[in-house]
Motif scaffolding. Structure first.
Motif, mmCIF file in Angstrom:
data_model
loop_
_atom_site.group_PDB
_atom_site.id
_atom_site.type_symbol
_atom_site.label_atom_id
_atom_site.label_comp_id
_atom_site.label_asym_id
_atom_site.label_seq_id
_atom_site.Cartn_x
_atom_site.Cartn_y
_atom_site.Cartn_z
ATOM 1 N N MET A 9 -11.059 -4.292 -8.614
ATOM 2 C CA MET A 9 -9.642 -4.337 -8.968
ATOM 3 C C MET A 9 -8.733 -4.340 -7.741
ATOM 4 S SD MET A 9 -9.349 -4.479 -12.331
ATOM 5 C CE MET A 9 -7.833 -3.711 -12.914
ATOM 6 N N GLU A 10 -9.115 -3.616 -6.699
ATOM 7 C CA GLU A 10 -8.199 -3.398 -5.573
ATOM 8 C C GLU A 10 -8.531 -4.209 -4.332
ATOM 9 O OE1 GLU A 10 -5.486 -1.886 -6.142
ATOM 10 O OE2 GLU A 10 -6.142 -1.289 -8.151
ATOM 11 N N ARG A 38 -4.425 -7.503 -14.618
ATOM 12 C CA ARG A 38 -4.464 -7.461 -13.158
ATOM 13 C C ARG A 38 -4.416 -8.875 -12.571
ATOM 14 N NH1 ARG A 38 -2.857 -5.480 -8.565
ATOM 15 N NH2 ARG A 38 -4.480 -4.951 -7.039
#
Length: 519
Positions: A277-278, A364
């Motif tokens: 995700m990051e 996202r």
């Protein structure tokens, strides 16, 4: 040059050997050989990003796919000309006067189609046919119009050798629409692919049911949620059309490019959910967005198309009406991989926690894509728009778009409720396709009711086809199973699309989709 397919050839003689293979391929028609040779020449150029760009390692590990658009794009991927303007005003370049009657209208459209390029080299959008032709059909009358429309469809099918060619109908009922919906089952053609722009407040039930009946006979047309698409595109000052597989694009414009992420590959290459995700997902989104921007820069600033093509000069298309399509695939496998990394269980399409995770991932992706500012796509706020891409070569183990893996589909009503959570993320194109058995052929109104409910839940695009018919929707486009069998035997088939259907039908299980029944 890194990333350049010509790099694979150590010597000129090796490259020439590949050219000879194309020339000797008995399963390719002359036109298909010509296209392949042109692509080899184009790809002798380097990609339009530097050798040290993140695109290359992500391309090599399968996270990014450029859909073989070519290293030096010299026309937009998808074009949706203003055909009404063309019929109304004619064309100086093509030396055509305004259309006078039905015969001249279809003749002039066929002439223009020949000059509308795309990634497939054929037109991917041929207009809202009923809206274009209805005045001429009304003047001619049904009896005179029917054979002209029949020959128009035959000419399209035999000369536009690619079922990414797409026409629209509706949302209003029309004599032209009825005649076309009667002709499609009779002709059993793979081109053009068609969509009914369906509006429950405008489209009569008997007309929509006729469209369903046609779909269950020849897999054509599909259904689009017209009020939803119309509202979104009008907010950007644009009309829209459905082109190619199921791509919703600005009318009088189209798509500069479509490239995509394999979300499953990115998940596999991540150390953890948090890393995905990051770190890894942001890296891949940025790399792909920058790559797409470089391709559009090349198309607009180095190739001749937007400066010199008559479609631009005569106002049939406008550069400001083009967008960049940011595609994703592999959501099913991505969710499975991320659940495993989190030590959780769940099945995408069936379990709420798995579907919730899919929504989290897409939120996202949406956030990251929206954060990239393009010099182009002004009508869309200088942003690329998300697309649920249908699949390509090398996708074994990667489910198309947002879809549930074949063989793991839940019951029909659970399935449609599940797709309604994911389809809204993709304003530039998304779709789900459902084969039905003979119970549906006896009750097309029941299928229509299912589609109505699906659209009320927020689905954008749904289609039905007969499970035992020759025509089948592959990932959005149409092919004949019999043509696929011929091509597999090494016989020539005039449809380009058949070669792309080999893997989906023979390896990815498209022919084994869950068959639905209605009560």
């Amino acid at each position: 040059m890194r990333g350049n397919p010509v790099e694979k050839f150590a010597t000129l003689s090796e490259f020439q050997a590949v050219v000879r293979e194309v020339l000797k391929d008995g399963a390719q028609t002359y036109e298909q050989q010509t296209y392949r040779l042109a692509k080899l020449a184009e790809n002798s150029l380097p990609y339009p990003v530097g050798e040290d760009h993140d695109f290359f390692p992500l391309y090599e590990n399968g996270s990014i796919c450029d859909l073989d658009e070519g290293h030096g794009p010299y026309a937009p991927r998808y074009i949706l000309p203003d055909y009404e303007k063309f019929l109304r005003e004619g064309s100086a370049f093509l030396r055509l006067e305004p259309a006078r009657d039905l015969l001249s209208a279809v003749t002039q459209l066929l002439i223009l189609y020949h000059h509308v390029p795309s990634i497939t080299r054929f037109p991917v959008y041929i207009g809202s046919l009923d809206r274009l032709l209805e005045p001429f059909v009304q003047e001619a009358g049904a009896e005179a119009a029917r054979p002209i429309l029949k020959n128009f469809l035959l000419q399209l099918d035999r000369t536009v050798d690619d079922s990414f060619c797409h026409g629209n109908l509706g949302p209003k009922e029309s004599l032209t629409g009825r005649l076309l919906l009667e002709l499609l089952p009779e002709l059993q053609i793979a081109t053009p692919n068609m969509t009914l722009l369906y509006d429950p407040q405008v489209t009569p039930d008997d007309f929509a049911a006729l469209a369903v009946k046609s779909s269950l006979t020849c897999a054509n047309p599909a259904f689009a949620n017209h009020p939803l698409y119309e509202r979104e595109y009008r907010a950007h000052g644009s009309d829209y059309g459905i082109a190619s597989c199921y791509n919703a694009l600005p009318y009088g414009g189209g798509a500069y490019t479509l490239s995509r992420l394999r979300l499953n590959k990115i998940a596999q290459n991540s150390a953890s959910f948090e890393d995905f995700m990051e770190e890894e997902l942001p890296r891949a989104v940025t790399a792909l967005a920058e790559f797409m921007e470089a391709k559009i820069d090349f198309l607009k600033n180095e190739s001749a198309f937007f400066q010199h093509n008559f479609l631009v000069k005569e106002g049939l298309i406008h550069p400001e009406n083009f967008v960049g399509l940011f595609g994703v695939v592999g959501i099913h496998e991505c969710v499975a991989e991320l659940l495993e990394k989190r030590g959780e269980e769940g099945l995408f399409g069936t379990d709420k926690n798995a579907d919730d995770l899919a929504v989290t991932v897409l939120e996202r992706v949406e956030e990251l894509v929206a954060a990239f500012t393009s010099k182009h796509s002004g009508k869309f706020g200088h942003r690329f728009i998300l697309h649920a891409q249908v699949g390509a070569a090398g996708d074994q183990g990667t489910t198309a778009a947002h879809r549930i893996q074949i063989g793991k589909e839940p019951d029909l009503y659970t399935h449609i409720r599940q797709t309604a959570r994911l389809q809204p993320f993709f304003p530039s194109g998304v779709g789900d396709h459902f084969p039905f058995d003979e119970t549906a052929r006896e009750n097309p109104q029941a299928v229509l009711d299912i589609f109505k409910a699906g659209f009320a839940l927020g689905n954008r695009y749904l289609s039905a086809y007969n499970d035992d018919g020759d025509l089948i929707r592959v990932t959005g486009y149409l092919v004949k199973k019999s043509d696929v069998e011929k091509f597999a035997r090494g016989e020539q088939v005039h449809y380009d699309t058949v070669q792309y259907a080999q893997d989906p039908l023979q390896k990815y299980g498209v022919a084994r989709r869950k068959v639905e029944a209605v009560e």
